[in-house]
Write an enzyme that holds these catalytic residues in place. Structure first.
Site, PDB file in Angstrom:
ATOM      1  N   ASP A  91      -0.821   3.916   4.361  1.00  0.00           N
ATOM      2  CA  ASP A  91      -1.739   4.847   4.729  1.00  0.00           C
ATOM      3  C   ASP A  91      -1.196   6.338   4.197  1.00  0.00           C
ATOM      4  O   ASP A  91      -0.074   6.429   4.073  1.00  0.00           O
ATOM      5  CB  ASP A  91      -1.543   4.945   6.480  1.00  0.00           C
ATOM      6  CG  ASP A  91      -2.579   5.748   7.017  1.00  0.00           C
ATOM      7  OD1 ASP A  91      -3.843   5.562   6.594  1.00  0.00           O
ATOM      8  OD2 ASP A  91      -2.436   6.873   7.786  1.00  0.00           O
TER       9      ASP A  91
ATOM     10  N   TYR B 283       0.142  10.090   3.602  1.00  0.00           N
ATOM     11  CA  TYR B 283       0.866  11.174   4.540  1.00  0.00           C
ATOM     12  C   TYR B 283      -0.116  12.002   5.157  1.00  0.00           C
ATOM     13  O   TYR B 283      -1.266  12.298   4.349  1.00  0.00           O
ATOM     14  CB  TYR B 283       1.621  12.054   3.769  1.00  0.00           C
ATOM     15  CG  TYR B 283       3.000  11.267   3.282  1.00  0.00           C
ATOM     16  CD1 TYR B 283       3.745  10.512   3.989  1.00  0.00           C
ATOM     17  CD2 TYR B 283       3.092  11.215   1.695  1.00  0.00           C
ATOM     18  CE1 TYR B 283       4.864   9.705   3.454  1.00  0.00           C
ATOM     19  CE2 TYR B 283       4.388  10.673   1.221  1.00  0.00           C
ATOM     20  CZ  TYR B 283       5.501   9.869   2.249  1.00  0.00           C
ATOM     21  OH  TYR B 283       6.123   9.296   1.521  1.00  0.00           O
TER      22      TYR B 283
ATOM     23  N   PHE C 140       3.824   7.112  -1.057  1.00  0.00           N
ATOM     24  CA  PHE C 140       5.205   7.323  -0.996  1.00  0.00           C
ATOM     25  C   PHE C 140       5.511   8.771  -1.740  1.00  0.00           C
ATOM     26  O   PHE C 140       6.463   9.338  -1.424  1.00  0.00           O
ATOM     27  CB  PHE C 140       6.176   6.230  -1.325  1.00  0.00           C
ATOM     28  CG  PHE C 140       6.164   5.104  -0.702  1.00  0.00           C
ATOM     29  CD1 PHE C 140       6.605   5.045   0.728  1.00  0.00           C
ATOM     30  CD2 PHE C 140       5.686   4.107  -1.347  1.00  0.00           C
ATOM     31  CE1 PHE C 140       6.636   3.895   1.464  1.00  0.00           C
ATOM     32  CE2 PHE C 140       5.569   2.765  -0.301  1.00  0.00           C
ATOM     33  CZ  PHE C 140       6.101   2.728   0.769  1.00  0.00           C
TER      34      PHE C 140
ATOM     35  N   HIS D 159      10.600  -2.345   5.310  1.00  0.00           N
ATOM     36  CA  HIS D 159       9.948  -1.220   4.952  1.00  0.00           C
ATOM     37  C   HIS D 159      11.155   0.171   4.689  1.00  0.00           C
ATOM     38  O   HIS D 159      11.985  -0.169   5.633  1.00  0.00           O
ATOM     39  CB  HIS D 159       8.930  -0.741   5.795  1.00  0.00           C
ATOM     40  CG  HIS D 159       8.107   0.323   5.289  1.00  0.00           C
ATOM     41  ND1 HIS D 159       8.307   1.783   5.540  1.00  0.00           N
ATOM     42  CD2 HIS D 159       6.871   0.513   4.716  1.00  0.00           C
ATOM     43  CE1 HIS D 159       7.546   2.461   5.037  1.00  0.00           C
ATOM     44  NE2 HIS D 159       6.400   1.737   4.351  1.00  0.00           N
TER      45      HIS D 159
END
Length: 225
Positions: A65, A67, A78, A187
């Site tokens: 998803d 930020y 990321f 993760h």
């Protein structure tokens, strides 16, 4: 919603843009932008494709998803814009990168240099309402990005798929492991990094897989700004 992707992706994705679910998704995102602040900005939604044309994709890093805080998301999973403090998951990625490859931790979290080396850095969902995580999930983005995984999987040339965390690892069924390599671990988020991300050495494993396929390794060092 403007769809700005390089020509090399058109033949693989154009039919998808005409499907009813995608038209409905487009309407949803346009309506959201009229009523709320939505990230990333419209011109950045498809930037993962702009930095990694289809023929150049050798690594596929799947995020979840975008930020959802101000000025963070710019269309690469990321990554954050220059001048924005790296979020915790990215801080942990840099820590592991230092241990794995000896890279110094940069003063920015802008990962475009990775994307420009043939890493498709795609979230499963490409938009989000400001300050509301996962607010655009289950509106069609997952159908679209699953299709992207399938068209990258269709490449004759081996691709390294990087799946961090349970959500990403559910996509393994879409990947032909007789031709492609999957690198998976926990993760890098603070919730799970100590349970299998730290010490997993994903960056050297990616380069080993690229080398085995006769491809150029990734230069992981992000330059300081």
């Amino acid at each position: 919603m403007q769809i700005n992707i390089p020509q090399s992706w058109h033949e693989h994705l154009n039919d998808e843009f005409e499907k009813p679910y995608f038209r409905k998704l487009t309407q949803f995102v346009d309506d959201e932008r009229q009523k709320h602040e939505v990230f990333p900005p419209e011109e950045d939604v498809f930037s993962a494709f702009q930095h990694a044309p289809y023929d150049n994709v050798n690594v596929f890093l799947l995020g979840q998803d975008p930020y959802h805080d101000n000025n963070q998301a710019h269309g690469l999973c990321f990554s954050v814009r220059p001048g924005i403090k790296p979020p915790p998951s990215l801080v942990n990625m840099f820590k592991e990168l230092r241990e794995d490859q000896g890279c110094r931790i940069p003063n920015i979290g802008y990962l475009v240099p990775w994307a420009d080396q043939g890493i498709l850095m795609l979230n499963a969902v490409l938009t989000v309402r400001a300050h509301q995580a996962n607010s655009h999930k289950n509106h069609g983005w997952e159908t679209f990005t699953d299709h992207v995984i399938k068209v990258v999987n269709a490449k004759e040339s081996p691709v390294v798929f990087v799946l961090w965390g349970g959500y990403a690892q559910k996509k393994k069924a879409l990947i032909d492991t007789t031709r492609h390599t999957i690198i998976e671990s926990a993760h890098p988020s603070p919730l799970s990094a100590r349970n299998g991300f730290f010490g997993s050495r994903p960056f050297s494993k990616i380069n080993q897989a690229l080398q085995a396929a006769g491809k150029a390794e990734i230069d992981w060092q992000i330059p300081d700004l």
